[in-house]
Design a protein around this motif. Structure first.
Motif, short mmCIF file in Angstrom:
data_model
loop_
_atom_site.label_atom_id
_atom_site.label_comp_id
_atom_site.label_asym_id
_atom_site.label_seq_id
_atom_site.Cartn_x
_atom_site.Cartn_y
_atom_site.Cartn_z
N PHE A 235 0.39 -0.90 -0.09
CA PHE A 235 -0.11 0.24 0.08
C PHE A 235 1.10 1.05 0.32
O PHE A 235 0.78 2.65 -0.64
N LYS A 236 2.22 1.18 0.27
CA LYS A 236 3.18 2.36 0.80
C LYS A 236 3.32 2.78 -0.66
O LYS A 236 3.20 3.85 -0.84
N THR A 237 3.99 1.51 -2.22
CA THR A 237 4.06 1.81 -3.07
C THR A 237 2.66 2.43 -4.55
O THR A 237 3.28 2.91 -4.54
N MET A 238 1.38 1.86 -3.43
CA MET A 238 0.97 2.41 -4.26
C MET A 238 0.36 3.84 -4.00
O MET A 238 -0.24 4.72 -4.20
N ILE A 239 0.95 4.49 -2.78
CA ILE A 239 0.55 5.97 -2.47
C ILE A 239 1.55 7.07 -3.20
O ILE A 239 1.65 7.41 -3.80
N GLU A 240 3.13 6.16 -3.38
CA GLU A 240 4.40 6.74 -3.17
C GLU A 240 4.05 6.78 -5.16
O GLU A 240 3.82 7.95 -6.40
N THR A 241 3.05 5.69 -6.03
CA THR A 241 3.00 6.09 -7.49
C THR A 241 1.88 6.57 -7.75
O THR A 241 1.75 7.66 -8.67
N ALA A 242 0.95 6.95 -6.77
CA ALA A 242 0.37 8.54 -6.23
C ALA A 242 0.65 9.63 -6.83
O ALA A 242 -0.45 10.35 -6.88
N GLY A 243 1.60 9.50 -6.36
CA GLY A 243 2.34 11.44 -6.44
C GLY A 243 3.40 11.29 -5.09
O GLY A 243 3.85 12.50 -4.99
N PHE A 244 2.94 10.35 -4.28
CA PHE A 244 3.14 11.61 -2.76
C PHE A 244 4.18 11.00 -2.25
O PHE A 244 4.50 9.51 -3.16
N SER A 245 5.06 12.18 -2.45
CA SER A 245 6.14 12.05 -1.35
C SER A 245 6.72 11.21 0.28
O SER A 245 5.02 12.02 0.61
N ARG A 246 7.95 11.25 0.67
CA ARG A 246 7.91 11.14 1.97
C ARG A 246 6.86 9.94 2.96
O ARG A 246 6.19 10.26 3.65
N VAL A 247 7.07 9.03 1.73
CA VAL A 247 5.31 8.08 2.43
C VAL A 247 6.05 7.23 3.41
O VAL A 247 6.90 6.58 3.20
N GLN A 248 5.47 7.23 4.66
CA GLN A 248 5.63 6.08 5.86
C GLN A 248 4.43 5.28 6.15
O GLN A 248 3.44 6.07 6.10
N TYR A 249 4.08 4.55 7.27
CA TYR A 249 3.56 4.40 7.73
C TYR A 249 3.41 4.00 9.37
O TYR A 249 5.12 3.52 9.66
N ARG A 250 3.03 3.53 10.76
CA ARG A 250 2.80 3.43 11.49
C ARG A 250 2.02 1.99 11.98
O ARG A 250 0.99 2.36 11.76
N ASN A 251 2.87 1.20 12.32
CA ASN A 251 1.35 -0.42 12.67
C ASN A 251 1.12 0.36 14.16
O ASN A 251 1.66 0.69 15.14
N PHE A 252 0.08 -0.27 14.26
CA PHE A 252 -0.55 -0.29 15.39
C PHE A 252 -1.30 -1.66 16.68
O PHE A 252 -1.54 -2.38 15.07
N SER A 253 -1.19 -2.58 17.37
CA SER A 253 -2.16 -3.33 18.00
C SER A 253 -1.17 -4.48 16.64
O SER A 253 -2.29 -5.55 16.02
#
Length: 265
Positions: A235-253
């Motif tokens: 999903f991170k790669t998909m967000i980057e492909t849409a044009g977004f920069s500095r993409v990161q994520y945080r897991n919960f639980s």
């Protein structure tokens, strides 16, 4: 976690038309919007209860973490935010409680029943002058380019027919420098927790949903839709492909949920 591989769109050999997934079922692409609409029409009045069942009540903490990471401005400047697929207003109201007096939230949802719940809640909580509700599709939002300072979508993007289109339209409606945040159920990353979570999800949630609402089918779909959603890195790669920069994520639980963040530069 035992998952079914994520299915991209395919062509039906029998009809020649496009198909997509609806939970673990393969359905004609044109039918998915209505099927999802029907699910949320059934659970609209019990949306918080639905999320309580899906997350064991943890969705409340995850939503607060979403607002904390967004950190909307608290000063007097005008600030325009859009919350997509959030018809009941839960994210919008949390943001307005945190943001400055000139913050304004547009809630956009494809389901009029969800929006009706949100309007009633906005009036009850005296947010009516700071939030508006609009009916629209996440893939083709009814707003001009570069309209918003930030964009959130919580537990909604896995239900759209074309995730990549929703991400592209999120990028379109954000101003340069705008922030994208997505909270979604994700892939468990803690060994052992995945089996427990699967047992609870498939064994308990539909049964509890049927006991509470009289119909377990919407909850069966929602559990299945989680398993079809791309894992965190994909999903991170998909967000980057849409044009977004500095993409990161945080897991919960333990990865039961994740928040992805990106910026339109």
């Amino acid at each position: 976690m035992s998952t079914t591989p994520h299915a991209d769109e395919t062509k039906s050999a029998e009809t020649g038309g496009s198909t997509t997934h609806f939970g673990f079922k393969t359905v004609p692409e044109a039918e998915k919007v209505k099927l999802v609409h029907d699910v949320f029409e059934q659970v609209a009045s019990r949306y918080d209860l639905m999320n309580d069942l899906m997350s064991g009540g943890l969705h409340r903490a995850w939503k607060q973490a979403l607002i904390d990471w967004l950190n909307p401005p608290r000063g007097p400047r005008a600030y325009a935010h859009i919350d997509v697929a959030g018809g009941t207003g839960d994210i919008a109201f949390r943001l307005l409680e945190r943001a400055g007096p000139n913050a304004h939230v547009t809630v956009c949802d494809i389901n009029s029943h969800m929006l009706g719940v949100g309007r009633d809640r906005a009036e009850a909580q005296q947010f009516a002058g700071r939030v508006e509700f609009a009916c629209g599709d996440a893939e083709t939002l009814p707003f001009p380019d570069r309209s918003f300072d930030s964009y959130t979508i919580a537990f909604g993007i896995r239900n759209v027919t074309h995730i990549e289109n929703a991400l592209a339209d999120a990028y379109r409606v954000l101003k340069p420098g705008g922030r994208f945040l997505c909270l979604e159920f994700s892939q468990v990353s803690v060994p052992g927790l995945d089996a427990i979570y699967d047992t609870y999800s498939f064994g308990a949630i539909p049964r509890i949903g049927k006991w509470v609402t009289g119909d377990g089918d919407p909850y069966q779909y929602l559990v299945e839709s989680i398993r079809r959603f791309p894992p965190q890195e994909r999903f991170k790669t998909m967000i980057e492909t849409a044009g977004f920069s500095r993409v990161q994520y945080r897991n919960f639980s333990g990865g039961i949920a994740a928040i992805h963040s990106g910026w339109r530069l």
